[in-house]
Design an enzyme around this catalytic site. Structure first.
Site, PDB file in Angstrom:
ATOM      1  N   GLY A 150       0.668  -1.309   0.162  1.00 39.28           N
ATOM      2  CA  GLY A 150      -0.051   0.174  -0.048  1.00 39.28           C
ATOM      3  C   GLY A 150       0.857   1.295  -0.112  1.00 39.28           C
ATOM      4  O   GLY A 150       0.337   2.443   0.527  1.00 39.28           O
ATOM      5  N   SER A 151       2.030   1.110  -0.612  1.00 32.86           N
ATOM      6  CA  SER A 151       2.610   2.503  -0.569  1.00 32.86           C
ATOM      7  C   SER A 151       2.186   3.462  -1.549  1.00 32.86           C
ATOM      8  O   SER A 151       2.289   4.763  -1.334  1.00 32.86           O
ATOM      9  CB  SER A 151       4.118   2.219  -0.865  1.00 32.86           C
ATOM     10  N   ASN A 152       1.539   3.121  -2.595  1.00 39.57           N
ATOM     11  CA  ASN A 152       0.705   3.978  -3.463  1.00 39.57           C
ATOM     12  C   ASN A 152      -0.274   4.726  -2.736  1.00 39.57           C
ATOM     13  O   ASN A 152      -0.622   5.675  -2.830  1.00 39.57           O
ATOM     14  CB  ASN A 152       0.366   3.206  -4.913  1.00 39.57           C
TER      15      ASN A 152
ATOM     16  N   ARG B 299     -15.811 -14.718 -10.496  1.00 42.32           N
ATOM     17  CA  ARG B 299     -15.032 -13.396 -10.379  1.00 42.32           C
ATOM     18  C   ARG B 299     -16.182 -12.287 -10.356  1.00 42.32           C
ATOM     19  O   ARG B 299     -16.401 -11.466  -9.570  1.00 42.32           O
ATOM     20  CB  ARG B 299     -14.310 -12.943 -11.444  1.00 42.32           C
TER      21      ARG B 299
ATOM     22  N   MET C 273      -4.326  -7.373  -6.659  1.00 44.75           N
ATOM     23  CA  MET C 273      -4.056  -8.120  -7.546  1.00 44.75           C
ATOM     24  C   MET C 273      -5.100  -9.303  -8.029  1.00 44.75           C
ATOM     25  O   MET C 273      -5.215 -10.334  -8.041  1.00 44.75           O
ATOM     26  CB  MET C 273      -2.862  -9.027  -6.818  1.00 44.75           C
ATOM     27  N   ARG C 274      -5.934  -8.429  -8.700  1.00 46.63           N
ATOM     28  CA  ARG C 274      -7.304  -9.417  -9.080  1.00 46.63           C
ATOM     29  C   ARG C 274      -7.759  -8.564 -10.320  1.00 46.63           C
ATOM     30  O   ARG C 274      -7.711  -7.229 -10.438  1.00 46.63           O
ATOM     31  CB  ARG C 274      -8.363  -9.135  -8.066  1.00 46.63           C
TER      32      ARG C 274
ATOM     33  N   LEU D 230     -10.549  -7.384 -13.084  1.00 47.69           N
ATOM     34  CA  LEU D 230     -12.032  -6.827 -12.626  1.00 47.69           C
ATOM     35  C   LEU D 230     -12.921  -7.334 -13.723  1.00 47.69           C
ATOM     36  O   LEU D 230     -12.393  -7.467 -14.858  1.00 47.69           O
ATOM     37  CB  LEU D 230     -12.143  -5.342 -12.604  1.00 47.69           C
TER      38      LEU D 230
ATOM     39  N   ASN E 133      -5.559   2.344 -12.577  1.00 48.89           N
ATOM     40  CA  ASN E 133      -4.809   1.265 -12.248  1.00 48.89           C
ATOM     41  C   ASN E 133      -3.300   2.007 -12.393  1.00 48.89           C
ATOM     42  O   ASN E 133      -3.122   2.715 -13.265  1.00 48.89           O
ATOM     43  CB  ASN E 133      -4.920  -0.088 -12.695  1.00 48.89           C
TER      44      ASN E 133
ATOM     45  N   HIS F  84       0.887   0.681 -12.927  1.00 52.96           N
ATOM     46  CA  HIS F  84       1.557  -0.522 -13.436  1.00 52.96           C
ATOM     47  C   HIS F  84       3.002  -0.153 -13.422  1.00 52.96           C
ATOM     48  O   HIS F  84       3.537   1.031 -14.000  1.00 52.96           O
ATOM     49  CB  HIS F  84       1.296  -0.870 -14.695  1.00 52.96           C
TER      50      HIS F  84
ATOM     51  N   SER G 111       3.265   3.252 -15.394  1.00 50.93           N
ATOM     52  CA  SER G 111       1.999   3.848 -16.048  1.00 50.93           C
ATOM     53  C   SER G 111       0.743   4.009 -15.316  1.00 50.93           C
ATOM     54  O   SER G 111       0.401   2.929 -14.661  1.00 50.93           O
ATOM     55  CB  SER G 111       1.648   2.772 -17.476  1.00 50.93           C
TER      56      SER G 111
ATOM     57  N   ASP H  45      -4.074  -4.742 -17.807  1.00 49.55           N
ATOM     58  CA  ASP H  45      -3.296  -3.603 -18.117  1.00 49.55           C
ATOM     59  C   ASP H  45      -3.206  -3.123 -19.337  1.00 49.55           C
ATOM     60  O   ASP H  45      -2.122  -2.837 -20.134  1.00 49.55           O
ATOM     61  CB  ASP H  45      -1.481  -4.149 -17.752  1.00 49.55           C
TER      62      ASP H  45
ATOM     63  N   GLU I  57       6.039   6.368  -9.364  1.00 46.98           N
ATOM     64  CA  GLU I  57       4.445   5.772  -8.991  1.00 46.98           C
ATOM     65  C   GLU I  57       3.922   6.815  -8.224  1.00 46.98           C
ATOM     66  O   GLU I  57       2.989   7.267  -8.243  1.00 46.98           O
ATOM     67  CB  GLU I  57       4.445   4.190  -8.638  1.00 46.98           C
TER      68      GLU I  57
HETATM   69  C1  GRF Z   1       3.143  -1.249  -7.571  1.00 48.17           C
HETATM   70  O1  GRF Z   1       4.362  -1.396  -7.980  1.00 48.17           O
HETATM   71  C2  GRF Z   1       2.175  -0.980  -8.567  1.00 48.17           C
HETATM   72  O2  GRF Z   1       2.439  -0.498  -9.626  1.00 48.17           O
HETATM   73  C3  GRF Z   1       1.747  -2.486  -8.847  1.00 48.17           C
HETATM   74  O3  GRF Z   1       1.596  -2.952  -7.607  1.00 48.17           O
HETATM   75  C4  GRF Z   1       2.538  -2.455  -6.789  1.00 48.17           C
HETATM   76  C5  GRF Z   1       1.733  -1.970  -5.582  1.00 48.17           C
HETATM   77  O4  GRF Z   1       2.763  -1.644  -4.580  1.00 48.17           O
HETATM   78  N1  GRF Z   1       0.218  -2.503  -9.458  1.00 48.17           N
HETATM   79  P1  GRF Z   1       2.256  -0.817  -3.504  1.00 48.17           P
HETATM   80  O5  GRF Z   1       1.347  -1.877  -2.497  1.00 48.17           O
HETATM   81  O6  GRF Z   1       1.302   0.329  -3.624  1.00 48.17           O
HETATM   82  O7  GRF Z   1       3.410  -0.555  -2.259  1.00 48.17           O
END
Ligand code: GRF
Length: 226
Positions: free
Chosen positions: A13-15, A66, A91-92, A94, A108, A110, A137, A146, A175
């Protein structure tokens, strides 16, 4: 009114954290209505709890299809009043059940320069291929992996001594800049999609002063605060 978003995570969850930080800094005009994970151990949920954000677990195991899982997800998102969905390491794949509930409102990120290296190991695959330039991206989500129209990309150089970890870490730094920026454009109603092309309407915003110890390219340009 801030854009009401749901952030979906499966891991660190760093994003998510970068989105929280930009909201708290007052540069991202969004409100996180709920953080949802398919994995109850995701550290992203801990980040949500630390910031007093509503969170939920929707475990995908136990769903026969799904579509059934996505219907439950839509219920959670609507219950919390989400108007857009931000996938942040979710990681799913949609299905139309979710995508049609939030048309043109699912983003999303990537960790590669799409359409190169789609899939679950974008940074690793780029490193293994020994590309000279990789990146990240942000794109609208469709049913294919993607695949949807690109909103913003950052090109990040690969150093000669990079391994998967160091490259992924460098990409992640970008990101954390381009994803909040893309969400802000969505919040401002500045994104429109024409086929594969995403237009970003001008707002006269000042360009960001970008400092970095590696050269890079971001397109479209970041604005101040990102
Ligand atoms: C990131 O590299 C993102 O691009 C990819 O999954 C990773 C998630 O990282 N889809 P975080 O959980 O946000 O740290």
């Amino acid at each position: 009114m801030p854009l009401p978003i749901a952030v979906l995570v499966s891991g660190s969850g760093s994003n998510l954290q970068s989105i929280i930080d930009k909201i708290e800094a007052g540069v991202l005009d969004a409100e996180i209505r709920v953080v949802v994970s398919n994995n109850e151990d995701a550290y992203g949920l801990e980040r949500a709890r630390k910031h007093g954000l509503p969170w939920a677990v929707a475990d995908h195991r136990g769903y026969h299809a799904r579509e059934a899982y996505d219907a439950e997800m839509v219920r959670i998102l609507r219950d919390h009043g989400a108007g857009a969905v931000v996938l942040a390491g979710f990681m799913r794949m949609l299905t139309p059940v979710l995508l049609e509930a939030f048309p043109g409102r699912v983003l999303n990120i990537h960790p590669a320069l799409l359409p190169s290296f789609p899939g679950t190991h974008g940074a690793r695959d780029a490193c293994d291929y020994a590309v000279r330039i990789s990146g990240c991206s942000v794109h609208f989500v469709d049913e294919k992996m993607d695949n949807g129209p690109l909103v913003i990309q950052a090109a990040v150089p690969v150093a000669p001594d990079d391994d998967q970890k160091s490259l992924a870490a460098r990409i992640l730094r970008f990101e954390h800049r381009i994803y909040p920026q893309a969400i802000q454009w969505l919040a401002q109603g500045r994104l429109s999609v024409d086929g594969r092309t995403v237009h970003v309407a001008e707002a006269g915003a000042a360009p960001a002063e970008v400092e970095c110890d590696h050269p890079f390219i971001v397109n479209p340009l970041l604005e101040a605060g990102f």
